[in-house]
Design a protein around this motif. Sequence first.
Motif, short mmCIF file in Angstrom:
data_model
loop_
_atom_site.label_atom_id
_atom_site.label_comp_id
_atom_site.label_asym_id
_atom_site.label_seq_id
_atom_site.Cartn_x
_atom_site.Cartn_y
_atom_site.Cartn_z
N GLY A 88 0.80 -1.22 0.00
CA GLY A 88 0.00 0.00 0.00
C GLY A 88 0.83 1.26 0.00
N ILE A 89 2.14 1.12 0.22
CA ILE A 89 3.02 2.28 0.22
C ILE A 89 3.75 2.30 -1.12
CG2 ILE A 89 4.97 3.44 1.30
CD1 ILE A 89 4.21 1.95 3.89
N SER A 90 3.40 3.27 -1.92
CA SER A 90 4.00 3.36 -3.24
C SER A 90 5.32 4.11 -3.14
CB SER A 90 3.07 4.09 -4.20
OG SER A 90 3.65 4.15 -5.47
N ALA A 91 6.33 3.61 -3.81
CA ALA A 91 7.62 4.30 -3.87
C ALA A 91 8.13 4.22 -5.30
CB ALA A 91 8.60 3.68 -2.89
N ARG A 92 7.22 4.34 -6.25
CA ARG A 92 7.62 4.28 -7.65
C ARG A 92 8.33 5.57 -8.04
NH1 ARG A 92 1.46 5.09 -9.27
NH2 ARG A 92 1.54 7.30 -9.76
N LYS A 93 9.10 5.49 -9.09
CA LYS A 93 9.79 6.69 -9.54
C LYS A 93 8.76 7.70 -10.04
CE LYS A 93 10.75 5.14 -14.23
NZ LYS A 93 11.77 4.94 -15.24
N PHE A 94 9.14 8.98 -9.96
CA PHE A 94 8.23 10.01 -10.43
C PHE A 94 9.00 11.20 -10.94
CE2 PHE A 94 8.77 11.20 -5.96
CZ PHE A 94 8.98 12.56 -6.04
N LYS A 95 8.28 12.01 -11.71
CA LYS A 95 8.78 13.29 -12.20
C LYS A 95 7.60 14.26 -12.14
CE LYS A 95 11.07 15.44 -16.14
NZ LYS A 95 11.64 15.21 -17.47
N LYS A 96 7.72 15.27 -11.30
CA LYS A 96 6.63 16.23 -11.10
C LYS A 96 7.16 17.61 -11.44
CE LYS A 96 2.52 16.49 -9.03
NZ LYS A 96 1.40 15.69 -9.48
N SER A 97 6.44 18.34 -12.29
CA SER A 97 6.88 19.67 -12.73
C SER A 97 5.86 20.73 -12.37
CB SER A 97 7.09 19.67 -14.25
OG SER A 97 8.13 18.79 -14.59
N PHE A 98 6.40 21.91 -12.08
CA PHE A 98 5.58 23.07 -11.76
C PHE A 98 6.09 24.25 -12.58
CE2 PHE A 98 5.81 20.35 -8.09
CZ PHE A 98 4.49 20.23 -7.68
N ARG A 99 5.22 24.91 -13.30
CA ARG A 99 5.58 26.09 -14.09
C ARG A 99 5.61 27.28 -13.16
NH1 ARG A 99 8.03 28.34 -18.03
NH2 ARG A 99 6.88 29.67 -19.44
N LEU A 100 6.72 28.01 -13.14
CA LEU A 100 6.88 29.17 -12.28
C LEU A 100 6.78 30.45 -13.08
CD1 LEU A 100 9.93 27.95 -10.16
CD2 LEU A 100 7.50 27.62 -9.70
N SER A 101 6.33 31.50 -12.43
CA SER A 101 6.27 32.80 -13.10
C SER A 101 7.68 33.31 -13.35
CB SER A 101 5.48 33.81 -12.26
OG SER A 101 6.22 34.16 -11.12
N GLU A 102 7.79 34.32 -14.16
CA GLU A 102 9.09 34.85 -14.60
C GLU A 102 10.00 35.26 -13.44
OE1 GLU A 102 10.73 38.40 -17.55
OE2 GLU A 102 8.58 38.21 -17.16
N TYR A 103 9.43 35.78 -12.37
CA TYR A 103 10.25 36.31 -11.29
C TYR A 103 10.26 35.42 -10.05
CZ TYR A 103 9.91 40.34 -14.31
OH TYR A 103 9.95 41.17 -15.40
N THR A 104 9.81 34.19 -10.16
CA THR A 104 9.80 33.28 -9.02
C THR A 104 11.13 32.56 -8.90
OG1 THR A 104 7.42 32.98 -9.24
CG2 THR A 104 8.60 31.34 -7.94
N GLU A 105 11.69 32.59 -7.69
CA GLU A 105 12.98 31.96 -7.42
C GLU A 105 12.82 30.90 -6.34
OE1 GLU A 105 15.76 35.04 -6.36
OE2 GLU A 105 15.46 36.11 -8.25
N VAL A 106 13.60 29.82 -6.45
CA VAL A 106 13.63 28.78 -5.42
C VAL A 106 14.54 29.26 -4.31
CG1 VAL A 106 14.21 26.39 -4.90
CG2 VAL A 106 13.20 26.96 -7.11
N ARG A 107 14.03 29.28 -3.09
CA ARG A 107 14.79 29.77 -1.94
C ARG A 107 15.43 28.64 -1.13
NH1 ARG A 107 16.45 34.45 -3.22
NH2 ARG A 107 14.90 36.07 -3.24
N GLY A 108 14.97 27.42 -1.32
CA GLY A 108 15.55 26.29 -0.59
C GLY A 108 14.60 25.12 -0.54
N ALA A 109 15.12 24.00 -0.03
CA ALA A 109 14.30 22.80 0.09
C ALA A 109 14.73 22.04 1.34
CB ALA A 109 14.47 21.92 -1.15
N GLU A 110 13.77 21.39 1.98
CA GLU A 110 14.07 20.55 3.13
C GLU A 110 13.11 19.37 3.17
OE1 GLU A 110 13.73 23.21 6.49
OE2 GLU A 110 11.63 22.71 6.77
N MET A 111 13.57 18.31 3.82
CA MET A 111 12.74 17.12 3.91
C MET A 111 12.61 16.73 5.38
SD MET A 111 12.96 13.95 1.36
CE MET A 111 13.63 12.56 2.19
N LYS A 112 11.36 16.55 5.81
CA LYS A 112 11.10 16.18 7.20
C LYS A 112 9.82 15.35 7.25
CE LYS A 112 10.30 18.13 11.75
NZ LYS A 112 9.95 19.32 12.51
#
Length: 154
Positions: A88-112
């Motif tokens: 019941g726990i899926s761990a299949r590979k994935f690719k997820k995309s999000f279109r960002l506006s022209e002035y949107t910047e990634v500030r960081g990422a964390e996993m918890k």
Amino acid sequence: MTGTYALPRQAFIGFDRMFDQLESIHSQAKDTYPPHNVIRESEFQYIVELAVAGFNEQDISIEIKDHILTVTAQREQRREQSKYMHKGISARKFKKSFRLSEYTEVRGAEMKDGILAIGLEVVLPEEKRPQTIQINSHKGKQNDSTSTKRLFSN
């Protein structure tokens, strides 16, 4: 590719890339794995959360290119598939995309706790920000040509 649009694609010359992007977004909208949230923290700050149970940081790649944020994950199988009585726990590979506006910047990422959080911020350049215009008043009589000249002098 040709899709069904409210507006005929052939009426828009030179917009092929835009239509292709809209088709890509539309096809990805049907893919709900992994589950995700988009949170608006403030007027210019967002957080994208993805449920990535079963993956660790080394299994996940985050990339931004041409205003498209792409999260990709792939990991080795932990066990032979035949050993599972119920999976019941899926761990299949994935690719997820999000279109960002022209002035949107990634500030960081964390996993918890099995949640990958990616911080985004819209950073408008100075020339795109709202400006307040000072109103100057001059007491006394003025003729219109002098007043107009003053508006355009620096």
